[in-house]
Write a protein that holds these residues in place. Sequence first.
Motif, PDB file in Angstrom:
ATOM      1  N   ARG A  49       0.816  -1.218   0.000  1.00  0.00           N
ATOM      2  CA  ARG A  49       0.000   0.000   0.000  1.00  0.00           C
ATOM      3  C   ARG A  49       0.850   1.270   0.000  1.00  0.00           C
ATOM      4  N   ALA A  50       2.156   1.119   0.043  1.00  0.00           N
ATOM      5  CA  ALA A  50       3.035   2.272   0.265  1.00  0.00           C
ATOM      6  C   ALA A  50       3.006   3.282  -0.881  1.00  0.00           C
ATOM      7  N   LEU A  51       3.047   2.815  -2.119  1.00  0.00           N
ATOM      8  CA  LEU A  51       3.125   3.748  -3.238  1.00  0.00           C
ATOM      9  C   LEU A  51       1.856   4.586  -3.383  1.00  0.00           C
ATOM     10  N   ALA A  52       0.739   4.105  -2.859  1.00  0.00           N
ATOM     11  CA  ALA A  52      -0.506   4.885  -2.906  1.00  0.00           C
ATOM     12  C   ALA A  52      -0.421   6.131  -2.042  1.00  0.00           C
ATOM     13  N   GLN A  53       0.577   6.206  -1.163  1.00  0.00           N
ATOM     14  CA  GLN A  53       0.748   7.351  -0.277  1.00  0.00           C
ATOM     15  C   GLN A  53       1.643   8.436  -0.878  1.00  0.00           C
ATOM     16  N   VAL A  54       2.167   8.192  -2.070  1.00  0.00           N
ATOM     17  CA  VAL A  54       3.149   9.090  -2.678  1.00  0.00           C
ATOM     18  C   VAL A  54       2.467  10.126  -3.560  1.00  0.00           C
ATOM     19  N   ALA A  55       2.813  11.409  -3.347  1.00  0.00           N
ATOM     20  CA  ALA A  55       2.319  12.471  -4.219  1.00  0.00           C
ATOM     21  C   ALA A  55       3.113  12.532  -5.512  1.00  0.00           C
ATOM     22  N   GLY A  56       4.443  12.355  -5.416  1.00  0.00           N
ATOM     23  CA  GLY A  56       5.267  12.439  -6.604  1.00  0.00           C
ATOM     24  C   GLY A  56       6.739  12.312  -6.277  1.00  0.00           C
TER      25      GLY A  56
END
Length: 285
Positions: free
Chosen positions: A142-149
């Motif tokens: 689920r980690a990459l879903a927390q990334v803005a950019g």
Amino acid sequence: MKLLRYGNAGAERPAVLDDDGVLRDASTLVPDWGPGQLGPDALDRIRHTDWASLPRVDGTPRLGCPVAQVGKLVGVGLNYEDHAIEAGLQPPDEPILFMKAVTAICGPDDAIQIPPGAHKVDWEVELGVVMGARTQRVSEDRALAQVAGYVLANDISERAWQTERGGTWDKGKSHDSFAPLGPWLVTADEITDPHGIALRLDVNGKRMQDSSTANLIAGIPKLISYISQFMTLEAGDVILTGTPAGVGLGQKPAPVFLKAGDTMRLSAQGLGEQRHVCMDVFETH
């Protein structure tokens, strides 16, 4: 999307770079590119804006760090095997974490300050991960879903202060101008694979670093998950994911460090370029 901030240091305005490479002022849409504007809903609203309706910014203004109000700047050490080897160290079993002061942040073309007493100032091209949401103990899937950019970063380090003065690494990582970020924040939807980004850095026209994020020891989902076990990551926080081989400390037959007048050019595929001139600073405030 490519999100930018332009203007004098401390007075930057938000902007976007449109599909034609035109810089457009976004201050009618958002107060700044800060934590409140980096979540998925906020970014989705901006994504559906008619950018052609935004005012064009003429000339070549100074660009600042593309993220406003960064709360934490978390560094990861020795996250490329070849860099660990050139430093004479074993690749770590777990990620090495350190903090850089947010006062070290500067723009992608600002001068790099060589402070009084510094004599081992080094370069480190890196991929920076910008968080878009509060993140606590997140799983890797689920980690990459927390990334803005993502942003291009240069983790400038004073090696003597980092390793020869006792205590933690932070003191060698945190002087003003030791964390150039930008030129753009590229939103995560435009980066198909953050583990396939080419990284390069030249000093005085000589290629020193040439690698890819494909060579990370701990990939980005693991880093985010791992760091979030120890601290809450907030929107706008930046993770510096580590540097590959080719830093000044690792040069043979002898280390090479930055001095006043040296120039650096660095790039990350899809994330733009930085250019810096090094300068001595003597004044205190």
